[in-house]
Design an enzyme around this catalytic site. Structure first.
Site, short mmCIF file in Angstrom:
data_model
loop_
_atom_site.label_atom_id
_atom_site.label_comp_id
_atom_site.label_asym_id
_atom_site.label_seq_id
_atom_site.Cartn_x
_atom_site.Cartn_y
_atom_site.Cartn_z
N THR A 160 5.59 17.66 15.70
CA THR A 160 4.81 18.57 16.55
C THR A 160 3.36 18.52 16.08
OG1 THR A 160 5.52 20.43 15.14
CG2 THR A 160 6.71 20.09 17.20
N LYS A 183 10.41 16.99 9.45
CA LYS A 183 9.17 17.33 10.12
C LYS A 183 8.77 18.74 9.74
CE LYS A 183 8.36 19.47 13.36
NZ LYS A 183 7.78 20.85 13.47
N THR A 194 13.94 23.00 5.69
CA THR A 194 12.57 22.93 6.17
C THR A 194 12.60 23.05 7.67
OG1 THR A 194 10.53 21.67 6.12
CG2 THR A 194 12.55 20.42 6.36
N GLU A 274 -0.82 21.69 7.66
CA GLU A 274 -1.92 21.93 8.59
C GLU A 274 -3.18 22.35 7.85
OE1 GLU A 274 0.89 23.40 12.32
OE2 GLU A 274 -0.20 24.87 11.13
N ASN A 393 -4.25 26.73 14.08
CA ASN A 393 -3.23 27.69 14.45
C ASN A 393 -3.71 28.72 15.47
OD1 ASN A 393 -0.52 27.43 12.89
ND2 ASN A 393 -2.12 26.82 11.46
N SER A 398 -2.24 26.88 23.12
CA SER A 398 -3.06 26.47 24.24
C SER A 398 -3.43 25.00 24.16
CB SER A 398 -4.34 27.31 24.31
OG SER A 398 -5.05 27.26 23.09
#
Length: 398
Positions: A160, A183, A194, A274, A393, A398
């Site tokens: 993702t 992932k 995870t 991230e 985040n 969106s």
């Protein structure tokens, strides 16, 4: 004989390294950006033993509920995974979507739906486009294969916000292997496994031993990763054994190899978190027991003041001491030592060596905390809190 500690997982290999497994990953239309979004892993046997661990979040996605139920028989012939939608908080209809997906996989494989695990990842709260997934199963089934290309495709189609696929495999000198993919990049503080992971082995392992080995490995690897304190609604790790090698390793040896593969996947998750600019290990020693050591390390790892200090390359040990103190574990402030990248900045609960000696300019940061209360020890892997994490985040849905 070579010990498992001497073996290093190969991150160019993955879920089809063990004999008896095929896999594929394709774009079938769940994602609108054209990226791969459906993975199928098939166990051709001869054995079909399986074990799994799942999120402890009380809000559980439909595929988690489905896979928990079917895994009660400790057998799986296949796992189907989609990215691009979590199928979480979708009610009875969402559970039926997971059921329908399993039934479709069962149909093309000629097995029962109760032999198929289902996993999903993506945005919470939306139904999956079943008009894409059902025919997509036919396509991904037709693409099943073995080798590096098949393993990589499977690892890629579950991504993702990940920037790269994460896989690893390790072959023991005795002729059996463990391989898999994972992932996850955000909403990652697994309290089981995870975000999503599938690990395979061709070793002959009985169900009880497989479950025990998995839980032992997970505790010191996936359960020791904490990117942002968010335990996902979809966390699932499934371990499948084909027994195709014919080798029956002892439990300790199998657990050791499984742990090395899981550790490799965990570190890859940490490195792809991230917005991360720092990769941090928080090790706590001297706790009353291992559980209190992990509790302390997790509180430090999750603390936003600590994480932002590390982002700024600031060895602000006062923030670490604050986090330790609020962790709720048994401790004596006068016994507290904190070492950052080799410099003991806090000694006996007071100022230690000059904090300016701790060089945090690189990407790797080692935080060691000694409580002086017992023999408990634990390590948690985490990252910093950067501008990029907030930006990514804040715009995710969106």
């Amino acid at each position: 004989m070579t010990s498992s500690e001497d073996l290093v997982p190969d991150i160019s290999a993955g879920v089809t390294t063990p004999a008896g497994f095929r896999a594929a990953g394709l774009h079938v239309g769940v994602k609108t950006n054209g990226n791969p979004d459906l993975t199928l892993v098939v166990n051709d046997g001869p054995a079909d033993v399986a074990a799994g661990v799942f999120t402890t979040n009380q809000v559980k996605a439909a595929p988690v509920l489905w896979s928990q139920e079917v895994l009660k028989q400790r057998r799986l012939r296949a796992v189907v995974l989609n990215s691009g939608g979590a199928n979480a908080c979708t009610g009875p209809e969402g559970f039926q979507d997971s059921h329908a997906t399993a039934e479709k996989v069962a149909e093309v494989l000629g097995v029962g739906a109760v032999e198929v695990g289902v996993c999903s990842t993506g945005l919470i709260g939306e139904r999956l486009p079943m008009d894409k997934i059902i025919p997509g199963v036919d396509a991904v089934h037709a693409a099943l294969g073995r080798g590096a290309e098949a393993s990589l495709a499977a690892a890629t189609a579950v991504m993702t916000t990940d920037s790269k696929p994460k896989q690893a495999a390790l072959t023991h000198p005795d002729g059996w292997s463990v391989g898999g993919f994972a992932k996850g990049a955000g909403m990652c503080a697994p309290d089981m496994a995870t975000m999503l992971a599938v690990i395979t082995t061709d070793a002959v392992v009985e169900a009880d031993a497989l479950d025990k080995a998995l839980r032992t490995a997970v505790d010191v690897t996936f359960n020791s990763l904490d990117v942002d304190g968010g335990t996902s609604t979809n966390d699932t790790l499934l371990l499948l054994s084909s027994g195709a090698s014919g080798h029956r390793p002892d439990l300790a040896g199998f657990t050791a190899v499984l742990t090395e593969v899981a550790r490799s996947l965990t570190r890859q998750l940490q490195r792809d978190a991230e917005g991360a600019t720092k990769f941090v290990e928080v090790t706590v020693t001297g706790a009353v027991d291992d559980g209190q050591a992990k509790q302390t390390a997790r509180v430090v790892a999750e603390d936003n003041l600590v994480k932002t200090a590390l982002f700024g390359s600031d060895p602000n040990w006062g923030r670490i001491a604050m986090a330790v103190g609020r962790s709720g574990v048994t401790m004596d402030q006068s016994e507290l030592d904190i070492t950052v990248n080799g410099i003991t900045v806090c000694r006996n609960g007071m100022r230690g060596d000059d904090r300016s000696l701790a060089d945090l300019s690189g990407t790797d940061i080692d935080v060691r905390i000694s409580l002086g209360a017992g023999a408990g020890r634990a390590t948690v892997y985490t990252t910093d809190l950067s501008h990029a994490y907030v930006e990514e985040n804040s715009a995710y849905s969106s």
